[in-house]
Structure formats: structure tokens, C-alpha cells
Design a protein around this motif. Structure first.
Motif, short mmCIF file in Angstrom:
data_model
loop_
_atom_site.label_atom_id
_atom_site.label_comp_id
_atom_site.label_asym_id
_atom_site.label_seq_id
_atom_site.Cartn_x
_atom_site.Cartn_y
_atom_site.Cartn_z
N ARG A 161 -14.58 16.05 9.58
CA ARG A 161 -14.23 17.36 8.79
C ARG A 161 -14.23 16.70 7.49
O ARG A 161 -14.61 17.49 6.44
CB ARG A 161 -12.58 17.69 9.06
CG ARG A 161 -12.11 18.54 7.87
CD ARG A 161 -12.73 19.84 8.01
NE ARG A 161 -12.08 20.72 9.04
CZ ARG A 161 -12.67 22.17 9.05
NH1 ARG A 161 -13.73 22.33 8.56
NH2 ARG A 161 -12.24 22.75 10.24
N GLU A 164 -17.63 16.75 6.18
CA GLU A 164 -18.19 18.27 6.07
C GLU A 164 -17.67 18.81 4.60
O GLU A 164 -18.39 19.33 3.98
CB GLU A 164 -17.48 19.19 7.22
CG GLU A 164 -18.03 20.69 7.21
CD GLU A 164 -17.25 21.50 8.49
OE1 GLU A 164 -17.98 22.46 8.55
OE2 GLU A 164 -16.28 20.94 9.12
N VAL A 165 -16.48 18.50 4.21
CA VAL A 165 -15.91 18.76 2.93
C VAL A 165 -16.92 18.07 1.84
O VAL A 165 -17.13 18.73 1.01
CB VAL A 165 -14.35 18.40 2.86
CG1 VAL A 165 -13.94 18.69 1.42
CG2 VAL A 165 -13.57 19.31 3.64
N LEU A 168 -19.92 19.63 1.20
CA LEU A 168 -19.73 21.01 0.35
C LEU A 168 -19.53 20.62 -1.14
O LEU A 168 -19.87 21.49 -2.05
CB LEU A 168 -18.54 22.02 1.04
CG LEU A 168 -18.83 22.37 2.49
CD1 LEU A 168 -17.66 23.24 3.13
CD2 LEU A 168 -20.25 23.29 2.27
N ILE A 178 -14.58 26.01 -0.76
CA ILE A 178 -14.81 25.41 0.41
C ILE A 178 -13.60 25.80 1.36
O ILE A 178 -14.06 25.75 2.58
CB ILE A 178 -14.38 23.79 0.07
CG1 ILE A 178 -15.37 22.98 -0.74
CG2 ILE A 178 -13.95 22.95 1.32
CD1 ILE A 178 -15.14 21.67 -1.49
N ARG A 181 -15.22 28.61 3.01
CA ARG A 181 -16.25 28.53 3.93
C ARG A 181 -15.69 27.73 5.09
O ARG A 181 -16.14 28.22 6.22
CB ARG A 181 -17.32 27.29 3.14
CG ARG A 181 -18.22 27.05 4.21
CD ARG A 181 -19.40 27.69 4.34
NE ARG A 181 -20.17 28.30 3.56
CZ ARG A 181 -21.25 27.53 3.32
NH1 ARG A 181 -21.76 26.44 4.07
NH2 ARG A 181 -22.09 27.74 2.40
N LEU A 182 -14.63 27.04 5.20
CA LEU A 182 -14.05 26.53 6.46
C LEU A 182 -12.95 27.05 6.81
O LEU A 182 -12.38 26.50 7.75
CB LEU A 182 -13.82 24.71 5.88
CG LEU A 182 -15.04 23.96 5.52
CD1 LEU A 182 -14.61 22.85 5.11
CD2 LEU A 182 -16.08 23.98 6.40
N LEU A 184 -9.93 27.61 5.50
CA LEU A 184 -8.62 26.49 5.12
C LEU A 184 -7.93 27.11 4.01
O LEU A 184 -8.53 28.05 3.46
CB LEU A 184 -9.16 25.18 4.66
CG LEU A 184 -10.08 24.28 5.75
CD1 LEU A 184 -10.63 23.33 5.09
CD2 LEU A 184 -9.14 23.79 7.08
N ALA A 189 -8.03 22.23 1.53
CA ALA A 189 -9.26 21.65 0.73
C ALA A 189 -9.00 20.64 -0.26
O ALA A 189 -9.78 19.78 -0.01
CB ALA A 189 -9.81 22.92 0.47
N HIS A 192 -7.98 17.37 1.42
CA HIS A 192 -9.09 16.65 2.03
C HIS A 192 -10.01 15.92 0.98
O HIS A 192 -10.31 14.79 1.16
CB HIS A 192 -9.95 17.57 2.59
CG HIS A 192 -9.70 18.16 3.99
ND1 HIS A 192 -9.26 17.09 4.99
CD2 HIS A 192 -9.42 19.31 4.61
CE1 HIS A 192 -9.14 17.87 6.09
NE2 HIS A 192 -8.82 19.07 5.98
#
Length: 224
Positions: A161, A164-165, A168, A178, A181-182, A184, A189, A192
Motif C-alpha cells: 500500500r 502504491e501511495v 501516486l 490520492i 484514487r485509493l 481512503l 492518505a 501513509h
């Protein structure tokens, strides 16, 4: 970020500093704590005033903005200082170096007053690179100059994860983008991103962008 945003202005042109001061001091949540006419004065001013944001021209006599950004990034006592480089499109060659030197983001020097104010607030809260429409183009352009990617073992510490963040973030996306997109919350976000920076030992989002491209995690234009 809460309270008044403390700003230091660094530009060798007095009229530029005066113009920025006039615009920013009209805002109730922004105060100018000092001015500098070259990079050496900017570094000294950062140490003396510990501003939240340092707006700094990249071309100045004696010590330029690039070297000043390096000195600030190397000083752990100045970790809270967000350096925003003032640039023009004809100075694009400096931008990738500024990112690597530790700059938080960029602002076009002839920007509109509203954009200047917004940029200072965004930089102060560490939420995103400055002027996404500018930085996304620059990231794509200068990422091509990295050469052969070199894998970084620090990335092995990230969860799937978090990787992935980070990709982005490297695409120039804000925490809100972000999150959308995810699927969240923006707070998640942001958490993260903070954890990623802590794991990798980088000071801000711009350094995540540099690392993502130099390690080969992402390549120019991947986000579309």
C-alpha cells in the motif's frame, strides 16, 4: 499546521521582495519574519528565524538558491523549513537539481497573488508540491535525465500500500487526490505519506518524487 505562517523572503531584487511582502502581509495568517538578498543570507535567516516557508529565488549572487537549499536540507535544525524555489520557465534546467537539493516545490516568479498566497499555505502544511500544473510537467521532463535507475534497498521497508501511495505522490497527486484514487480518507492518505517519509528518511514529498524516479519505481508519464 495551526497559527501564523512565518515566511522568509530571499531574492536579490529589492522590488521583488517588496512586492511579495506587500501581497503576503495582507493575509491575517501570514507574517514576514525576514528578508535576504543572497543564498548565504537566506541560510543565516533560516537559522535565525526558523521560518515555516522560505521563498527563494534560484539565481542570486554569491551563494545561489540551489546551494542554499542544499545547506538547509543538510541542517537537521532546519527540518521544519519548507524551501519553495522561485523560478521562470527559462530556468527549467535548474529545477531537477533543486528537487535533489531538498526544495519542497516551485513557484513561477510572475505568479498571480492568489496563487502565491495559496502556495505559501500549501507549503507550510507540507501537503503537496507547489503549482502541480508546473511541477508535473517538470517531473516528467527531468525524470528522463536520471539515467539508468538504481534500486534503493530502503524501498524494501515499504508495504504494498505504501509503495502504491508513493507512486501516486511521484505522479504529483495531492493527499486528497490520492485518497480519492485509493478510496481512503484524506487523513489516512496523509498518514501513509508521513510513514513513508519516516521509513525512507526523507524530509518531504519532493524527496519522495526524486527517489521514486531514481530508483525506477516509476517512469515519466506513467500516471497519464
Amino acid at each position: 499546521m495551526t497559527g501564523t505562517i512565518r515566511v522568509l523572503l530571499a531574492d536579490d531584487q529589492h522590488l521583488v521582495r517588496a512586492g511579495f511582502r506587500s501581497i503576503l502581509e495582507d493575509e491575517a495568517d501570514i507574517t514576514i519574519v525576514g528578508e535576504a538578498a543572497d543564498g548565504a543570507e537566506a541560510v543565516a535567516g533560516a537559522r535565525a528565524h526558523l521560518p515555516d516557508v522560505l521563498l527563494m529565488d534560484i539565481r542570486m549572487p554569491n551563494v545561489d538558491g540551489l546551494e542554499a537549499a542544499r545547506r538547509i536540507a543538510a541542517d537537521s535544525a532546519l527540518d521544519g523549513v519548507k524551501v519553495v524555489i522561485l523560478t521562470t520557465f527559462d530556468l527549467d534546467d535548474y529545477i531537477y537539481g533543486a528537487l535533489r537539493a531538498g526544495a519542497t516545490g516551485f513557484l513561477v516568479k510572475d505568479t498571480e497573488p492568489e496563487e502565491l498566497i495559496r502556495a505559501v499555505r500549501v507549503a507550510a502544511r507540507g501537503d503537496a508540491l507547489i503549482s502541480p500544473q508546473v511541477t508535473r510537467r517538470l517531473i516528467a521532463e527531468f525524470a528522463g535525465r536520471v539515467g539508468q535507475p538504481v534500486p534503493d534497498p530502503r524501498l524494501d521497508e515499504l508495504t504494498s500500500r505504501e509503495r502504491e501511495v508513493m507512486r501516486l505522490v511521484a505522479g504529483g497527486m495531492t493527499n486528497d487526490e490520492i485518497a480519492a484514487r485509493l478510496v481512503l480518507s484524506p487523513a489516512t492518505a496523509k498518514t501513509h505519506v508521513s510513514r513513508i517519509m519516516t521509513k525512507l528518511g526523507v524530509r518531504d514529498r519532493s524527496q519522495l518524487v526524486v527517489l521514486a524516479y531514481e530508483s525506477g519505481m516509476v517512469s515519466p508519464g506513467w500516471l497519464g
